[in-house]
Every structure is written in C-alpha cells, then in structure tokens.
Design a protein around this motif. Structure first.
Motif, mmCIF file in Angstrom:
data_model
loop_
_atom_site.group_PDB
_atom_site.id
_atom_site.type_symbol
_atom_site.label_atom_id
_atom_site.label_comp_id
_atom_site.label_asym_id
_atom_site.label_seq_id
_atom_site.Cartn_x
_atom_site.Cartn_y
_atom_site.Cartn_z
ATOM 1 N N GLY A 153 0.794 -1.218 0.000
ATOM 2 C CA GLY A 153 0.000 0.000 0.000
ATOM 3 C C GLY A 153 0.826 1.267 0.000
ATOM 4 O O GLY A 153 2.035 1.271 0.269
ATOM 5 N N THR B 244 -0.804 -8.791 1.086
ATOM 6 C CA THR B 244 -1.173 -7.382 1.062
ATOM 7 C C THR B 244 -0.593 -6.656 2.268
ATOM 8 O O THR B 244 -0.725 -7.112 3.404
ATOM 9 N N PRO C 220 -0.952 -3.100 4.243
ATOM 10 C CA PRO C 220 -1.870 -1.959 4.303
ATOM 11 C C PRO C 220 -1.169 -0.636 4.030
ATOM 12 O O PRO C 220 0.047 -0.496 4.221
ATOM 13 N N ASP C 221 -1.954 0.357 3.599
ATOM 14 C CA ASP C 221 -1.427 1.710 3.456
ATOM 15 C C ASP C 221 -0.815 2.181 4.775
ATOM 16 O O ASP C 221 -1.396 1.990 5.852
ATOM 17 N N ALA D 97 1.576 1.144 6.574
ATOM 18 C CA ALA D 97 2.044 0.153 7.552
ATOM 19 C C ALA D 97 3.561 0.076 7.516
ATOM 20 O O ALA D 97 4.207 0.327 6.489
ATOM 21 N N MET E 100 1.507 0.818 12.663
ATOM 22 C CA MET E 100 0.962 1.705 11.637
ATOM 23 C C MET E 100 1.568 3.092 11.835
ATOM 24 O O MET E 100 1.722 3.560 12.972
#
Length: 221
Positions: free
Chosen positions: A143, A157, A159-160, A162, A174
């Motif tokens: 992300g 995947t 995450p944005d 992370a 995060m």
C-alpha cells in the motif's frame, strides 16, 4: 516555475556535495523501458554496484510478454539489493513434477497453459520505502506510504502506511491512525504538480496534515 530539485526527466537526479553525479541512484522510469513494467515519476532505486540493466536487477523474472505486470507508483524509494520476484518465477505446481520441461522445449507449453495464464500482477503503491535486501514475492500488493524493513520477505497485502518487517513480513506498527490515513489518501500529494510539492516538503517532513491540506491544489470531494 520549474522546480530544479524535482526533475522527473533526469535519469540521475542526485549530486554529491562536490558536484559529481551519483550514478548509483536512478529515476527508474528513465532507465527502464519494459512492456511489463510500469513505474511512476520520481521513484528511484540506489545501488552500490549499479547495473547496466535495472529491470533485470530489480525484477529478473519479468520478461517481455509475460502474463503478469509489475506496477510501481510515484516517489518510491528502493534501496540496494531489493529483488522483486514476479509470478513468472513460479514453476507450475499442479502436476506430479515441478520441473519446467517447457522452458527447454516450447512445444510442450500447452501441457502447462492453464497453470501459467491469469497470473497475478505485483503492485507497489506510491511513496513506498523498500529497505536494503527486501524481497517482494509474486502477487504482493504494497500500500501507499508503507515502509518495508531491511531483509523483509513480503507477500500478500501490506496496508497503506504500515511498517512491516521480518520473514514473512508482518505489520509491526501503523505510521498513522485510520482518520489520518484516510486524509492522506484523499490528498494524494504524490499526484500534485512538482511546484506545489516543493512548497509542502516541510509539512511532509513534520507530518503536518493541516498544513498539507491548506496548500493542496484541490481537495477531492
């Protein structure tokens, strides 16, 4: 007005203090011309042993005409020894043997055609930092704003925003909370004109979202 330090047209955008061009740091979109690889402006890679062919160094299994693509966004930072293993690296695994007979005799390719079609793309978002020695596995989706720690092996995947590390890579924290991430994704500063980005580097460095929003060329609804 052009912004001299944000020149996407330059293959070698960095100079040392004595004025010498750093040949070990390149804008990848200016040194890779490959039908299966898409790279956004300002994304760079660095190497202490710069190759003649950056596509082969970074993604050695991505051949022209492969059934998958590698997509990398804008403003990514790719450290030395990063390797992106795309889906064509995998051997067909549905049969008894994984030995790739067809690469030695293309006439046998039909035996494997159902296993080598529809392979997943590998996608790396915008403003992603891949640390030294990272391996990105086939079909990974990383992300926007993610940080991948040195030596990590990344699949699946991320995450944005992370931070991931380890083998297999796991989220360690995060970078921002959900509301801040939503604002950052809405602002998408990496798509702004270079002159506007140059005006907000201080806000980016300080994580000052209010200042970033105040200077945005437009805020999408």
């Amino acid at each position: 007005m052009p912004v001299s330090f944000l020149d996407a047209s330059s293959a070698y955008p960095m100079r040392f203090a004595d004025g010498r061009v750093n040949r070990g740091l390149v804008h990848l979109s200016r040194v890779i011309d490959h039908p299966n690889i898409e790279i956004g402006d300002f994304t760079y890679a660095s190497s202490f042993d710069p190759p003649d062919d950056w596509a082969v160094r970074l993604a050695p299994y991505t051949y022209p005409g492969a059934p998958e693509r590698l997509r990398i966004g804008r403003f990514c930072q790719i450290a030395d020894r990063v390797r992106i293993v795309t889906a064509s690296a995998n051997h067909p695994m549905a049969g008894i043997s994984t030995y790739p007979f067809a690469i030695f005799d293309p006439a046998r390719l039909a035996d494997y055609i159902d296993q080598i079609t529809g392979l997943p793309d590998t996608v790396i978002g915008h403003d992603v930092w891949l640390g030294d020695g990272v391996t990105v596995l086939p079909g990974a989706r990383i992300g926007n704003g993610a940080i991948v720690g040195a030596g990590a092996v990344v699949g699946g995947t991320v995450p944005d925003y992370a931070v991931v590390a380890g083998n297999p890579a796991r989220v360690t924290r995060m970078r921002f909370g959900p509301a801040e991430i939503e604002r950052l994704l809405r602002l998408a500063w990496w798509d702004w004109p270079p002159d506007r980005i140059a005006a907000v580097t201080g806000a980016l460095a300080r994580a000052d979202l209010d200042a970033l929003e105040a200077l945005a060329p437009s805020c999408p609804a």
